[in-house]
Design a protein around this motif. Structure first.
Motif, short mmCIF file in Angstrom:
data_model
loop_
_atom_site.label_atom_id
_atom_site.label_comp_id
_atom_site.label_asym_id
_atom_site.label_seq_id
_atom_site.Cartn_x
_atom_site.Cartn_y
_atom_site.Cartn_z
N LYS A 100 0.89 -1.31 0.05
CA LYS A 100 -0.03 -0.04 -0.12
C LYS A 100 0.72 1.14 -0.04
N THR A 155 2.46 1.74 -3.50
CA THR A 155 1.72 1.96 -4.25
C THR A 155 1.25 3.57 -4.16
N GLN A 156 1.06 4.10 -3.04
CA GLN A 156 0.74 5.38 -2.72
C GLN A 156 2.01 6.45 -3.09
N ALA A 170 4.22 5.67 -5.39
CA ALA A 170 4.21 5.76 -6.83
C ALA A 170 3.28 6.56 -7.52
N ASN A 171 2.15 6.41 -6.85
CA ASN A 171 0.80 7.40 -7.53
C ASN A 171 1.42 8.78 -7.17
N GLU A 172 2.14 9.18 -6.15
CA GLU A 172 2.32 10.49 -5.74
C GLU A 172 3.54 10.95 -6.95
N GLY A 213 3.99 9.80 -9.93
CA GLY A 213 3.10 9.75 -11.21
C GLY A 213 2.42 11.20 -11.53
N ASP A 214 1.99 11.68 -10.20
CA ASP A 214 1.32 12.98 -10.36
C ASP A 214 2.04 14.16 -10.44
#
Length: 100
Positions: A88, A91-92, A94-96, A98-99
Motif C-alpha cells: 500500500k 503504491t501510494q 508511486a502514485n504521488e 506519477g502526479d
C-alpha cells in the motif's frame, strides 16, 4: 529422467519507514548501507552470509559473524511494515510520483 521446474513462492517485500533508535553508528546503518543475504541450508550444513557492497562481495562463514547478521536481519524484519501495508505504501508513493 525428467525434471520439473517449479516457480519459487513470491518473495514478500517489506518496507522500513523509520527504524526506531537509528543512529549513524548503529547496526541499522550497517544493514541499510550494504545488501546481504543469509543462506540457510540443511540442518547439517553451516549457514553462510553473502554481503554485497559498492566495491565487491564477501562470504562470511564463521558462526559468530553469521549469528550477527542473522540478528540484524531479525531486527530489520521486526521493524518492517507487513507485506500488505508495504504494498500500500509503495503504491501510494508511486502514485504521488506519477502526479508530479
Amino acid at each position: 529422467m525428467t525434471s520439473t521446474w517449479t516457480r519459487p513462492p513470491p518473495n514478500p517485500r517489506h518496507t522500513i519507514t523509520d527504524p526506531p533508535g537509528a543512529r549513524p553508528e548503529s547496526e541499522w546503518t550497517t544493514a541499510l548501507g550494504a545488501g546481504f543475504h543469509v543462506f540457510r541450508f540443511g540442518s547439517n550444513d553451516q549457514d553462510v552470509v553473502y554481503i554485497e557492497y559498492p566495491t565487491g562481495t564477501i562470504y562470511l562463514e564463521k558462526q559468530p559473524e553469521v549469528e550477527r547478521y542473522t540478528l540484524i536481519f531479525d531486527y530489520l524484519r521486526a521493524a518492517a511494515l507487513p507485506a500488505k501495508a508495504s504494498r500500500k505504501l509503495i503504491t501510494q508513493m508511486a502514485n504521488e510520483l506519477g502526479d508530479q
